[in-house]
Scaffold this active site. Structure first.
Site, short mmCIF file in Angstrom:
data_model
loop_
_atom_site.label_atom_id
_atom_site.label_comp_id
_atom_site.label_asym_id
_atom_site.label_seq_id
_atom_site.Cartn_x
_atom_site.Cartn_y
_atom_site.Cartn_z
N SER A 60 -12.49 26.19 -19.15
CA SER A 60 -11.27 25.44 -18.85
C SER A 60 -9.96 26.19 -19.10
O SER A 60 -8.89 25.66 -18.76
CB SER A 60 -11.26 24.12 -19.63
OG SER A 60 -12.12 23.19 -19.02
N LYS A 70 -7.63 26.43 -16.19
CA LYS A 70 -6.60 25.44 -15.86
C LYS A 70 -5.20 26.01 -16.07
O LYS A 70 -4.23 25.51 -15.48
CB LYS A 70 -6.81 24.18 -16.70
CG LYS A 70 -8.09 23.41 -16.34
CD LYS A 70 -8.25 22.18 -17.21
CE LYS A 70 -9.41 21.29 -16.77
NZ LYS A 70 -10.72 21.83 -17.12
N SER A 122 -8.33 18.28 -21.18
CA SER A 122 -9.11 19.17 -20.30
C SER A 122 -9.79 18.39 -19.18
O SER A 122 -10.95 18.66 -18.84
CB SER A 122 -10.15 19.95 -21.12
OG SER A 122 -10.48 21.16 -20.47
#
Length: 438
Positions: free
Chosen positions: A137, A140, A194
């Site tokens: 993640s 991102k 997340s």
């Protein structure tokens, strides 16, 4: 400054033959990002001897409990010497690189990591900074770097079923099809919790809102990575959920983080401790509170926020920044296990180590978009000059840079002048510690 003409002449003897022929665009911009051959020797000292020495293994703790049933790591692309030399030749290692005389860094489980100065761009040290890893993640942050400035945080949008097409049991902030949410709330859901559902929604909207919106945004993310000089980064999903061929590196993540921390909205979001997902009365869905998963902001004085990540393939990934005594450092780590320290605790230990180093300690540098931007050829520059005042051209939002054609008529004097200026401006990091393993 007598050394400048000698260095420029030495570099020109290598570069001038190449300047007389056109080169592919991608190779050209990568060559521009790497230091000149003469400057590399100043960083390494005796490059041939250094290369002959064994790489220094990175300090590792004794892992209390090794994970079970971990899927095999994806096979990374082969090392590209042009990519691994970006930021300085000392960074082209799978092992440890730290300033000469620096105290040893802490033992962490991260497979690769790096600490850098957000303001000066100095790389303070790292472990395999250019080694390919799967991102989880922390990817991102690339989505944020690519589209945060293009979306109005006050705009309210409606979630659609495709936003929830994410891997089973993966993290989600809890948006529902038909629900109405502000883009600012989606960014909070993405960066605090997340939310992979929030990543899909934001990517869809940034890509035009249609069925191909996510794919268009992923293509824009890859273009943004190239604009920043993050040549080892390739996105397949906007969320960082595992995808074939999806990779990044600790160095690339630092470049992306540096871009993110220029954005006031990003800085505000990642320091937010709690946020609220609004109720959806028409869908009979109550509202709820969610928290920031980056524990560094609760426990570390001067924490600026960052991003956590985990998948069973990528393991733990982490990016965070902190400020102390006028310095702002960023830490990136990939492929970590959470025993005996969680990801944010490993980041904390590495930040403490970085802050303990002298301000001029360095083993390399973070390049900037200007370092890799296509440069006009001598012919096109002459044409623009004859046509009148130059008008800035917008750089394409996606796709590789145009092929850089260098005119054969470029004078040797001009090349040497350019090299002299760049060598005067170049930062000279201390040589890294190089010693054989025991």
């Amino acid at each position: 400054m007598a050394v400048i003409p000698r260095l420029a002449a030495a570099a020109a003897s290598v570069l001038l033959p190449a300047l007389l022929t056109a080169a592919p665009a991608q190779a050209a911009v990568r060559a521009q990002a790497a230091p000149p051959p003469a400057a590399q020797a100043q960083v390494v000292g005796a490059p041939a001897r250094a290369r002959a020495q064994a790489e220094i293994p990175c300090p590792k703790p004794k892992v209390i409990e090794k994970p079970k049933n971990v899927p095999p790591r994806p096979v990374p692309p082969p090392d590209n010497p042009a990519d691994t030399a970006i930021g300085g030749p000392a960074l082209a290692t799978h092992g440890l690189v730290v300033p000469l005389g620096a105290k040893p860094p802490p033992a962490v489980t991260a497979t690769t990591w790096m600490v850098a100065d957000l303001d000066t761009g100095q790389v303070l040290g790292g472990c395999g900074p250019h080694v390919h890893q799967t991102p989880a993640s922390v990817q991102k942050t690339l989505l944020a770097a690519t589209v945060m400035d293009k979306l109005d945080p006050r705009q309210v949008i409606t979630a659609v079923p495709s936003d929830l097409k994410i891997e089973a049991h993966s993290s989600a902030v809890g948006i529902v099809p038909g629900g109405r949410y502000s883009i600012g709330t989606l960014w909070l859901g993405l960066l605090l919790n997340s939310g992979n559902d929030a990543a899909n929604a934001l990517a869809r909207l940034a890509g035009g809102g249609g069925p191909d919106g996510v794919a268009r945004t992923v293509a824009a993310m890859n273009a943004e990575a190239k604009r920043l000089g993050a040549f080892q980064t390739h996105a397949v999903t906007p969320s960082g959920l595992d995808g074939k061929g999806q990779f990044t590196s600790a160095y690339d993540l630092a470049l992306i983080a540096r871009e993110d921390f220029t954005k006031p909205d990003f800085r505000r979001y990642v320091l937010t401790k709690t946020a609220y997902m609004p109720a959806q009365p028409k869908l009979k869905k109550p509202g709820f509170q969610f928290q920031n998963e980056n524990k560094l902001i609760y426990n570390y004085p001067g924490a600026m926020g960052g991003k956590t990540g985990f998948t069973t393939v990528a393991r733990t990934s982490y990016m965070s920044a902190a400020q102390r005594n006028g310095r702002r450092l960023v830490v990136t780590l990939l492929g970590a296990e959470t025993r005996p320290m969680r990801g944010w605790q490993q980041g904390e230990a590495l930040l403490n180590w970085g802050f303990s180093l002298p301000r001029d300690a360095s083993v390399g540098t973070l390049i900037t978009p200007a370092d890799v931007a296509p440069r006009p050829s001598a012919e096109s520059a002459a044409a623009k000059t004859s046509a009148g005042p130059a008008v800035p051209e917008a750089r394409a939002a996606s796709g590789p840079p145009r092929t850089l054609e260098i005119a054969a008529t470029a004078s040797v004097a001009g090349v040497l002048a350019l090299l002299a200026v760049r060598l005067r401006a170049a930062r000279k990091p201390r040589p890294p510690r190089q010693q054989p393993t025991s």
